[in-house]
Design an enzyme around this catalytic site. Structure first.
Site, PDB file in Angstrom:
ATOM      1  N   ASP A  80      70.931  58.101  -2.838  1.00 17.47           N
ATOM      2  CA  ASP A  80      70.566  57.350  -1.639  1.00 17.47           C
ATOM      3  C   ASP A  80      71.789  57.248  -0.723  1.00 17.47           C
ATOM      4  OD1 ASP A  80      68.839  55.961  -0.007  1.00 17.47           O
ATOM      5  OD2 ASP A  80      68.847  54.117  -1.190  1.00 17.47           O
ATOM      6  N   HIS A  81      71.639  56.582   0.395  1.00 14.50           N
ATOM      7  CA  HIS A  81      72.643  56.496   1.459  1.00 14.50           C
ATOM      8  C   HIS A  81      74.087  56.745   1.014  1.00 14.50           C
ATOM      9  CE1 HIS A  81      69.917  54.738   4.500  1.00 14.50           C
ATOM     10  NE2 HIS A  81      69.322  54.177   3.454  1.00 14.50           N
ATOM     11  N   GLU A 132      69.852  61.423   8.318  1.00 15.29           N
ATOM     12  CA  GLU A 132      69.232  60.307   9.039  1.00 15.29           C
ATOM     13  C   GLU A 132      69.668  60.328  10.490  1.00 15.29           C
ATOM     14  OE1 GLU A 132      69.249  55.415   8.998  1.00 15.29           O
ATOM     15  OE2 GLU A 132      69.212  56.488   7.083  1.00 15.29           O
ATOM     16  N   HIS A 178      65.475  47.668   5.754  1.00 14.01           N
ATOM     17  CA  HIS A 178      65.687  47.482   4.319  1.00 14.01           C
ATOM     18  C   HIS A 178      65.477  46.014   3.962  1.00 14.01           C
ATOM     19  CE1 HIS A 178      68.492  51.154   4.679  1.00 14.01           C
ATOM     20  NE2 HIS A 178      67.395  51.539   4.056  1.00 14.01           N
ATOM     21  N   GLY A 179      64.991  45.769   2.753  1.00 13.36           N
ATOM     22  CA  GLY A 179      64.842  44.397   2.288  1.00 13.36           C
ATOM     23  C   GLY A 179      63.543  43.760   2.756  1.00 13.36           C
ATOM     24  N   HIS A 208      62.415  54.938   5.459  1.00 14.14           N
ATOM     25  CA  HIS A 208      63.214  53.967   4.722  1.00 14.14           C
ATOM     26  C   HIS A 208      62.669  52.571   5.002  1.00 14.14           C
ATOM     27  CE1 HIS A 208      67.013  56.350   3.579  1.00 14.14           C
ATOM     28  NE2 HIS A 208      66.090  57.211   3.943  1.00 14.14           N
ATOM     29  N   SER A 211      59.324  48.630   1.643  1.00 12.61           N
ATOM     30  CA  SER A 211      58.832  47.343   1.125  1.00 12.61           C
ATOM     31  C   SER A 211      58.397  46.444   2.276  1.00 12.61           C
ATOM     32  CB  SER A 211      59.933  46.638   0.326  1.00 12.61           C
ATOM     33  OG  SER A 211      60.258  47.357  -0.846  1.00 12.61           O
ATOM     34  N   ASN A 230      60.875  55.302   0.789  1.00 14.35           N
ATOM     35  CA  ASN A 230      61.827  54.611  -0.071  1.00 14.35           C
ATOM     36  C   ASN A 230      61.311  53.219  -0.416  1.00 14.35           C
ATOM     37  OD1 ASN A 230      63.372  56.857   0.469  1.00 14.35           O
ATOM     38  ND2 ASN A 230      65.226  55.707   0.934  1.00 14.35           N
TER      39      ASN A 230
END
Length: 292
Positions: A80-81, A132, A178-179, A208, A211, A230
């Protein structure tokens, strides 16, 4: 069966489904992902962030590769990143079959140059490269990084970027973070922007921040080129929340075979739902499992 990202995503892109890419930081999560993928007859991507690799150590990749080799479904081991060539070389030496080079916070030309160098190094040894363009936001609960303000991917720039770098797949910024999203922030994926990007390119695209987004947006994204999604926070939250509950219910127990099974079940339930949502369930049969 261990495969490269390019082989797994080319099939997903052609058939308009997405393969989940799940962050792991221990053997329990790795086991939960592979066992669920086998149960759902789904390809899966095991991704390890540099922060996670520092936690588990380089030898963990060998463990993950062995588990992938033995899996009855296609599996990728993906970094990943990572923002450096040194980190890319470390991943290749460790045996990753795919790497992400993240120059998204750099100016456009510098991002191109960094990505080109990573592609040259990785392709020389048959390793796939994700790049990216644009920046993914960052919410609470994520250690993966991100930007305070999302810089959306420009379709014309995306076309130039891919042509000049020869990356295998591109992570695009279309409104995700993210998150977990704060209660006062509503996630909104710009599907119109994604469609324009997809019309300019002919490679699989990556989402990305998978969630905490509306299911309908996730489903629709696969219609416009998203072939890799992701996922970290949803799975980890289920695992560790259940582990906290088990520890509270059994404060005197300390054996892993007593404490971990319920947490694994919680993570697996999330994974089953995500594989169905991404459309990857029952798609392993589309792959030649003798190929690497």
């Amino acid at each position: 069966m261990l495969m490269t990202m390019k082989k797994i995503l080319d099939v997903a892109y052609k058939n308009k489904f997405a393969v989940g890419s799940y962050n792991v930081s221990n053997s329990e999560l790795l086991r939960a992902i592979i066992e669920t993928a086998e149960e759902k007859n789904s390809p899966a991507i095991i991704q390890i962030h540099p922060n996670e690799l520092d936690l588990v150590g380089d030898d963990f990749v060998a463990y993950a590769r062995e588990a992938a080799h033995k899996a009855k479904v296609p599996v990728v081991i993906h970094q990943d990143h990572c923002g450096t060539i040194e980190g890319t070389l470390r991943a290749i030496r460790n045996g990753y079959t795919s790497v992400m080079i993240d120059g998204s916070h750099l100016p456009f030309e510098e991002n191109i140059e960094l990505t080109k160098r990573a592609v040259e190094v990785a392709h020389a040894v048959g390793v796939s490269v994700e790049a990216e363009l644009g920046t993914i936001g960052e919410n609470e609960g994520s250690s993966e990084g991100g930007a305070a303000q999302i810089l959306y991917t420009d379709p014309d720039q995306a076309q130039e970027f891919v042509e000049r770098t020869n990356c295998d797949t591109l992570a695009v910024a279309i409104g995700t973070s993210h998150g977990f999203y704060p209660k006062n922030l509503k996630p909104e994926i710009q599907l119109d922007r994604l469609e324009k990007i997809n019309n300019k390119l002919d490679i699989p695209l990556v989402l990305h921040g998978g969630s905490d987004n509306p299911d309908e947006d996730i489903r629709n994204s696969t219609k416009y080129g998203i072939a890799k999604i992701n996922l970290s926070s949803d799975m980890k939250r289920a695992f560790f929340n259940q582990l906290r509950t088990t520890l509270a219910e059994k404060p005197d127990d300390f054996e892993p075979d007593i404490l971990f099974p319920e947490a694994n079940k919680a993570a697996k339930e999330v994974l089953r739902n995500k594989m169905d949502l991404f459309g990857s369930s029952n798609k392993a049969s589309l792959y030649c499992l003798g190929a690497k």
